[in-house]
Scaffold this active site. Structure first.
Site, PDB file in Angstrom:
ATOM      1  N   CYS A 293       0.819  -1.226   0.000  1.00 37.95           N
ATOM      2  CA  CYS A 293       0.000   0.000   0.000  1.00 37.95           C
ATOM      3  C   CYS A 293       0.850   1.273   0.000  1.00 37.95           C
ATOM      4  O   CYS A 293       0.338   2.363  -0.241  1.00 37.95           O
ATOM      5  CB  CYS A 293      -0.940   0.018   1.202  1.00 37.95           C
TER       6      CYS A 293
ATOM      7  N   ASN B 115     -10.297   0.214   0.103  1.00 37.63           N
ATOM      8  CA  ASN B 115      -8.832   0.210   0.127  1.00 37.63           C
ATOM      9  C   ASN B 115      -8.330  -0.393  -1.187  1.00 37.63           C
ATOM     10  O   ASN B 115      -8.514  -1.580  -1.433  1.00 37.63           O
ATOM     11  CB  ASN B 115      -8.353  -0.610   1.332  1.00 37.63           C
TER      12      ASN B 115
ATOM     13  N   HIS C  78      -3.049   7.305   2.306  1.00 39.39           N
ATOM     14  CA  HIS C  78      -3.528   5.993   1.866  1.00 39.39           C
ATOM     15  C   HIS C  78      -4.889   5.744   2.511  1.00 39.39           C
ATOM     16  O   HIS C  78      -5.104   6.061   3.677  1.00 39.39           O
ATOM     17  CB  HIS C  78      -2.522   4.912   2.273  1.00 39.39           C
TER      18      HIS C  78
HETATM   19  O1  UT7 Z   1      -3.841  -1.015   3.662  1.00 43.38           O
HETATM   20  C1  UT7 Z   1      -2.828  -1.628   4.405  1.00 43.38           C
HETATM   21  C2  UT7 Z   1      -2.937  -1.369   5.821  1.00 43.38           C
HETATM   22  N1  UT7 Z   1      -4.202  -1.885   6.332  1.00 43.38           N
HETATM   23  C3  UT7 Z   1      -4.750  -1.274   7.351  1.00 43.38           C
HETATM   24  O2  UT7 Z   1      -4.240  -0.275   7.776  1.00 43.38           O
HETATM   25  C4  UT7 Z   1      -5.968  -1.883   8.015  1.00 43.38           C
HETATM   26  C5  UT7 Z   1      -5.850  -1.741   9.508  1.00 43.38           C
HETATM   27  N2  UT7 Z   1      -6.898  -2.346  10.270  1.00 43.38           N
HETATM   28  C6  UT7 Z   1      -8.182  -1.922  10.270  1.00 43.38           C
HETATM   29  O3  UT7 Z   1      -8.544  -1.043   9.525  1.00 43.38           O
HETATM   30  C7  UT7 Z   1      -9.148  -2.516  11.281  1.00 43.38           C
HETATM   31  O4  UT7 Z   1      -8.417  -3.245  12.241  1.00 43.38           O
HETATM   32  C8  UT7 Z   1     -10.258  -3.412  10.649  1.00 43.38           C
HETATM   33  C9  UT7 Z   1     -11.225  -2.559   9.862  1.00 43.38           C
HETATM   34  C10 UT7 Z   1      -9.626  -4.460   9.764  1.00 43.38           C
HETATM   35  C11 UT7 Z   1     -11.042  -4.106  11.758  1.00 43.38           C
HETATM   36  O5  UT7 Z   1     -11.598  -3.152  12.650  1.00 43.38           O
HETATM   37  P1  UT7 Z   1     -11.435  -3.305  14.233  1.00 43.38           P
HETATM   38  O6  UT7 Z   1     -12.141  -2.192  14.838  1.00 43.38           O
HETATM   39  O7  UT7 Z   1      -9.957  -3.459  14.508  1.00 43.38           O
HETATM   40  O8  UT7 Z   1     -12.237  -4.633  14.505  1.00 43.38           O
HETATM   41  P2  UT7 Z   1     -11.725  -5.994  15.153  1.00 43.38           P
HETATM   42  O9  UT7 Z   1     -10.841  -6.735  14.208  1.00 43.38           O
HETATM   43  O10 UT7 Z   1     -11.215  -5.739  16.524  1.00 43.38           O
HETATM   44  O11 UT7 Z   1     -13.091  -6.758  15.300  1.00 43.38           O
HETATM   45  C12 UT7 Z   1     -14.083  -6.332  16.226  1.00 43.38           C
HETATM   46  C13 UT7 Z   1     -15.260  -7.268  16.113  1.00 43.38           C
HETATM   47  C14 UT7 Z   1     -14.867  -8.748  16.216  1.00 43.38           C
HETATM   48  O12 UT7 Z   1     -15.888  -9.421  16.911  1.00 43.38           O
HETATM   49  P3  UT7 Z   1     -15.714  -9.777  18.469  1.00 43.38           P
HETATM   50  O13 UT7 Z   1     -14.467 -10.601  18.564  1.00 43.38           O
HETATM   51  O14 UT7 Z   1     -15.596  -8.455  19.161  1.00 43.38           O
HETATM   52  O15 UT7 Z   1     -16.970 -10.535  18.770  1.00 43.38           O
HETATM   53  C15 UT7 Z   1     -14.860  -9.201  14.789  1.00 43.38           C
HETATM   54  O16 UT7 Z   1     -15.127 -10.564  14.648  1.00 43.38           O
HETATM   55  O17 UT7 Z   1     -15.888  -7.109  14.844  1.00 43.38           O
HETATM   56  C16 UT7 Z   1     -15.993  -8.378  14.203  1.00 43.38           C
HETATM   57  N3  UT7 Z   1     -15.886  -8.194  12.769  1.00 43.38           N
HETATM   58  C17 UT7 Z   1     -16.946  -7.914  11.997  1.00 43.38           C
HETATM   59  N4  UT7 Z   1     -18.254  -7.770  12.280  1.00 43.38           N
HETATM   60  C18 UT7 Z   1     -19.074  -7.493  11.254  1.00 43.38           C
HETATM   61  C19 UT7 Z   1     -14.763  -8.215  12.000  1.00 43.38           C
HETATM   62  N5  UT7 Z   1     -15.097  -7.969  10.718  1.00 43.38           N
HETATM   63  C20 UT7 Z   1     -16.433  -7.777  10.690  1.00 43.38           C
HETATM   64  C21 UT7 Z   1     -17.344  -7.488   9.670  1.00 43.38           C
HETATM   65  N6  UT7 Z   1     -18.649  -7.341   9.996  1.00 43.38           N
HETATM   66  N7  UT7 Z   1     -16.962  -7.327   8.386  1.00 43.38           N
END
Ligand code: UT7
Length: 336
Positions: free
Chosen positions: A114, A287, A257
């Site tokens: 990225c 993204n 980005h």
């Molecule tokens: O481009 C290269 C660099 N990439 C990035 O910079 C991406 C960086 N990361 C992120 O943007 C975020 O970490 C994400 C958008 C990928 C995830 O967001 P988050 O706020 O960190 O969520 P999380 O992974 O902590 O998940 C929170 C909850 C989990 O459920 P529990 O364990 O709390 O029950 C996940 O299972 O949200 C759940 N979850 C979803 N729920 C509904 C994860 N994906 C989804 C989804 N829909 N698509």
């Protein structure tokens, strides 16, 4: 006197098909509300079966050359930033060279995920300012849909396809020129496994087992990557502003980005850049990895938002891990 490298033309290509949050709701256990509040995304483009990084990149390149008012035969070098090349080899840059008829150009791909657009600016700037090449064509192009597991809700909602191109030259164009100031960049290979495509390379060649394990799909530790993204993009942005002799208050726009609206806002806040100066395309394109900064710049150009005297802070972060930032200074025709 050494001439500064400038972007003298930009172009883009976006596939027609739009994948909305409502579509994703039908594919995995997710909701528009979750996706929008956690990422800022509403839609992303998905390439057709017969569209590839090279074909999308070639279309973006043709638009950029037209804008720069130079012919394909005047291009000395094509640099392609992509993490989804048509093939491992030959390079996507070579395929683009053939498709656009840039018969005098050498061509290569490189990999900074990225951060590709920002890394590519530093490569193009070095070639142009050292006098090795006059015109460098940068093509950032991604078909991320080809490495996404559309049953994995933690990644499939995030990524989209598209291409952006820029002509970087020592000769200014009659239109808008974007002077590339010093580019700052870094990497930390100790965190390589946090965002990775494990299969398909020589370490895990494709096999029935690797396909069954899903090694050909992108894997990301989202939370961990998020934390590093904010920290590194803030640090490298401040460095790029200050070491190029600017102050944060001189920055007209933050063109980051587009991985997550919360990352972009956190970086802006830490750099004390107000919301109205923060450019976003994430809502409509998601993204798009290496392409995202170029797509953002094209959006600004389309809206005639690039004004003589403006300074744009570009910053990016991605797999590797890699990060980078620079300042582009807008110089209109009256600035010569
Ligand atoms: O481009 C290269 C660099 N990439 C990035 O910079 C991406 C960086 N990361 C992120 O943007 C975020 O970490 C994400 C958008 C990928 C995830 O967001 P988050 O706020 O960190 O969520 P999380 O992974 O902590 O998940 C929170 C909850 C989990 O459920 P529990 O364990 O709390 O029950 C996940 O299972 O949200 C759940 N979850 C979803 N729920 C509904 C994860 N994906 C989804 C989804 N829909 N698509």
């Amino acid at each position: 006197m050494q001439k500064s490298a400038c972007i003298i033309g930009m172009g883009r290509y976006l596939p027609e098909r739009i994948l909305t949050n409502a579509d994703l709701e039908k594919m995995v256990d997710t909701s528009d509300e979750w996706i929008y509040t956690r990422t800022g995304m509403k839609a992303r483009r998905i390439a057709a079966e017969d569209e590839f990084p090279s074909t999308m990149g070639a279309k973006a390149a043709i638009n950029a050359l037209e804008e720069a008012q130079i012919g394909a035969d005047e291009v000395d070098l094509i640099i392609c930033a992509t993490l989804t090349p048509d093939y491992i080899f030959p390079s996507t840059a070579c395929l683009i060279q053939e498709q656009i008829g840039a018969k005098n150009a050498s061509a290569f791909d490189f990999q900074a995920a990225c951060t590709g657009f920002v890394y590519a600016l530093s490569i193009a700037k070095a070639f142009v300012e050292s006098g090795v090449h006059k015109n460098v064509l940068l093509v950032a192009t991604e078909k991320l849909s080809s490495i996404i597991d559309y049953t994995d809700r933690t990644t499939c909602v995030l990524f989209g396809d598209g291409a952006a191109a820029a002509v970087i030259s020592s000769e200014k164009s009659p239109g808008v020129n974007l002077k590339i100031n010093r580019v700052f960049q870094g990497a930390d290979g100790a965190l390589a496994d946090r965002l990775i495509l494990p299969g398909g390379g020589s370490r895990v060649p494709p096999s029935i087992e690797s396909v069954e394990r899903g090694d050909h799909f992108l894997k990301m530790e989202g939370k961990e990557v998020f934390k590093h993204a904010v920290r590194k993009m803030k640090d490298v942005s401040v460095q790029a502003v200050e070491e190029n002799g600017f102050e944060l208050a001189d920055i007209s726009y933050l063109v980051s980005h587009q991985a997550n609206v919360r990352i972009i806002n956190a970086v802006a806040e830490r750099c004390q850049i107000p919301k109205e100066k923060v450019k976003m395309t994430i809502e409509k394109y998601g993204n798009t990895s290496a392409s995202s900064i170029g797509l953002c710049l094209c959006d600004m150009q389309e809206k005639s938002e690039l004004k003589d005297g403006d300074h744009l802070l570009l910053c990016a972060f991605g797999a590797g891990l890699t990060w980078g930032a620079t300042v582009l200074s807008v110089e209109g025709e009256d600035n010569g």
